[in-house]
Design an enzyme around this catalytic site. Structure first.
Site, short mmCIF file in Angstrom:
data_model
loop_
_atom_site.label_atom_id
_atom_site.label_comp_id
_atom_site.label_asym_id
_atom_site.label_seq_id
_atom_site.Cartn_x
_atom_site.Cartn_y
_atom_site.Cartn_z
N GLY A 58 32.31 72.22 -44.59
CA GLY A 58 33.84 72.12 -44.17
C GLY A 58 34.64 73.32 -44.60
CB CYS A 85 28.01 73.39 -47.63
SG CYS A 85 28.88 74.96 -48.10
CE1 TYR A 86 36.02 70.18 -49.11
CE2 TYR A 86 35.29 68.53 -47.43
CZ TYR A 86 35.95 68.94 -48.31
OH TYR A 86 37.32 68.30 -48.73
CG HIS A 172 25.26 75.78 -44.08
ND1 HIS A 172 26.07 74.88 -43.53
CD2 HIS A 172 26.00 76.54 -44.71
CE1 HIS A 172 27.20 74.83 -44.07
NE2 HIS A 172 27.16 75.84 -45.02
CD GLU A 174 24.05 72.95 -41.12
OE1 GLU A 174 23.18 72.71 -42.15
OE2 GLU A 174 24.93 73.08 -41.51
CB SER A 226 28.81 70.16 -8.97
OG SER A 226 28.12 70.28 -10.18
N GLY A 227 25.61 70.09 -8.26
CA GLY A 227 24.59 71.01 -8.30
C GLY A 227 24.09 71.57 -9.82
N GLY A 228 25.31 71.22 -10.70
CA GLY A 228 25.12 71.86 -12.08
C GLY A 228 24.16 70.56 -12.86
CG ASP A 230 26.37 68.49 -17.89
OD1 ASP A 230 25.31 68.78 -18.27
OD2 ASP A 230 27.15 68.89 -18.17
CB SER A 231 26.85 66.44 -11.53
OG SER A 231 26.50 67.41 -10.87
CE LYS A 371 24.50 72.20 -19.90
NZ LYS A 371 25.78 71.84 -19.33
#
Ligand code: XMP
Length: 516
Positions: A58, A85-86, A172, A174, A226-228, A230-231, A371
């Site tokens: 943070g 870290c923090y 870090h 990650e 929509s074709g994207g 996610d949908s 995602k």
């Protein structure tokens, strides 16, 4: 999802830009991780019964008056803790150690060496490359803790109370630059927290299918496709659960890219066998947009028309109570974080603004997924790569890339140029990797040129290509000159009405990715 979620990891957020990345890294190892804000975490712990807790980094210093505090439940809990870290500094201060400003900030790569005693570093070489980013350091350790690793500037680069299962890292794990990071997480998950690797695409699909069936029962659900990515993945998942009873509505508003509408019908109706209603609303949208040049007015007009078109189709279907949406986990985190104080820079639209007489219960099977997980699930469900790896495309589509007045003729010009740019990027291998979003923008600006001994006076096309991880900030992509030269030559030769091509070299901020 309860079975899959219990025994995972709670990631407590103290405002680090990397918090989501921590959760993603853990999930990549097959263990569910959920992000909680530091002041709201206590309420959630009983629900998912995590096997361990990670404290994020943070921007604050633990000794500042307003600094976020360690949630009180944590000190009473027997669960293993890893502070980053923090997070490590908070743990240190709360357990009786001392944290102070370092004489030198440490930012960037660093080499550390570690003691072989700690399970956290099991299987790793004695010398490791890590990524540091901190201004404070630990001056004295809390009782029970010892140093586990050190760098030249940080004598306490990693600390631990091995009996109490509490650990801290000054660096870090990650971020990609800490190449040992995944091994450290793996050790924490499986050797220290005894997690089970239950979180896989197949398990998530099986679980989601069951949950969708339980929620929707024998009724029907509606999805705006929509074709994207996610949908599309939400659609494929719900289709697997309820088959024909998922009704998809795809609105062609005329502002899609070349062959996009045909492609959506081909993939979803013909290849996936989904129940798809394709609405051709091109005339309707173009009439509504005639004469409008102001960006927010374009967005609002499209948003309104979209809701009207979608509701009209939905009403014809009668009696559907469920509305499916492709909301994903970062949307959930970001809308919680984007408090009321956030200013609207651009109004984004979704199907949220449906009329009052249309009350739906939401089905959101991707709400817990990042995602990259959505893509893995899409692949496991058999969606083609062209859909899974599509770059993001805004709801208002080419309307906000066709600056000035929107006419069919200008949209066609933009579509043709955009298709050339995209296909050259694909050939160069820069569409799936290398650029995060690449597209063409048509300007209502004419300039003089010379083509085949004749003077030309035509419009200008801008190429925009950016690299970014989160789309909140972005840098312009350093595309090879040869590629830009080829794209420019092809556009000017092949697309009538464009005689000049420019490349946008603005980062975000101060620019935005789109031009409107
Ligand atoms: P900006 O232009 O704000 O864009 O830097 C950030 C990301 O959001 C996308 N974007 C939109 N997506 N509806 C959407 O669904 C919209 O109205 C919209 N405006 C921008 C943009 O393409 C980029 O990925």
């Amino acid at each position: 999802m309860d079975y899959l979620k219990t025994g995972g990891i709670a990631v407590i957020d103290f405002g680090s830009q990397y918090t989501q990345l921590i959760a993603r890294r853990i999930r990549e190892l097959g263990v569910y991780a959920e992000v909680y804000s530091h002041d709201g975490a206590a309420a959630h712990i009983d629900e998912h019964r995590p096997a361990g807790i990670v404290l994020s980094g943070g921007p604050n210093s633990v000794y500042e008056a307003e600094a976020p505090q360690l949630p009180a439940f944590l000190l009473e809990s027997e669960r293993p803790v890893l502070g980053i870290c923090y997070g490590m500094q908070l743990l240190t201060a709360a357990l009786g150690g001392k944290v102070a400003a370092a004489s030198q900030r440490e930012y960037g790569p660093a080499a550390i060496s570690h003691q072989p005693r700690s399970p956290l570093f099991d299987g790793l070489e004695a010398e490791l490359q890590v990524w540091m980013s901190h201004g404070d350091r630990i001056e004295s350790l809390p009782p029970g803790f010892s140093a586990l690793a050190q760098s030249e500037n940080s004598p306490l680069a990693a600390i631990g109370d091995l009996e109490g299962n509490r650990y801290g890292l000054q660096f870090h794990p990650e971020v990609q630059h800490s190449s040992c990071g995944q091994t450290i997480f793996r050790n924490f998950l499986f050797k220290i927290c005894s997690c089970q690797p239950k979180w896989s695409a197949a398990a998530v699909i099986e679980n989601a299918v069951e949950a969708i069936r339980a929620q929707v029962g024998s009724e029907r659900a509606l999805l705006a496709l929509s074709g994207g990515v996610d949908s599309a993945v939400a659609g494929a998942l719900i289709h697997r659960a309820i088959g024909e009873r998922l009704v998809c509505i795809f609105v062609d508003h005329g502002m899609l890219r070349q062959n996009e509408a045909e492609n959506v019908v081909q993939v979803f109706r013909h290849q996936q066998g989904m129940n798809l209603i394709a609405v051709n609303a091109v005339e309707n949208f173009l009439t509504a947009l005639a004469g409008i040049t102001e960006p927010e007015a374009k967005r609002k007009t499209i948003g309104r028309r979209f809701v009207e078109t979608f509701s009209e189709e939905a009403r014809k279907l009668r009696g559907i109570r469920f509305l499916a949406q492709g909301t994903i986990y970062p949307d959930v985190i970001e809308s919680a974080a984007a408090s009321a104080s956030a200013k609207t820079i651009k109004s984004h639209h979704n199907v949220g603004g449906l009329p009052n007489d249309m009350q739906f219960q939401l089905v959101e099977p991707l709400r817990d997924l990042f995602k990259d997980e959505v893509r893995k699930i899409g692949a496991a469900l058999g969606l083609p790569e062209s859909i899974i790896w599509r770059q993001p495309f805004p709801g208002p589509g080419l309307a906000i890339r066709c600056l000035g007045e929107i006419t069919w003729e200008r949209l066609e010009k933009l579509r043709a140029a955009d298709a050339i740019f995209t296909s050259e990027l694909a050939t160069a291998g820069l569409l799936r990797h290398g650029t995060a979003q690449s597209f063409a923008v048509l300007l209502p600006v004419k300039s003089v040129g010379v083509m085949g001994d004749k003077r030309s006076y035509e419009e200008t096309l801008v190429l925009r290509s950016v690299t970014t991880d989160d789309f909140m900030t972005a840098d312009w992509a350093r595309l090879p000159y040869d590629l830009l030269a080829r794209v420019s030559a092809r556009i000017i030769n092949e697309v009538p009405g464009i005689n000049r091509v420019a490349y946008d070299i603005t980062s975000k901020p101060p620019g935005t990715i789109e031009w409107e």
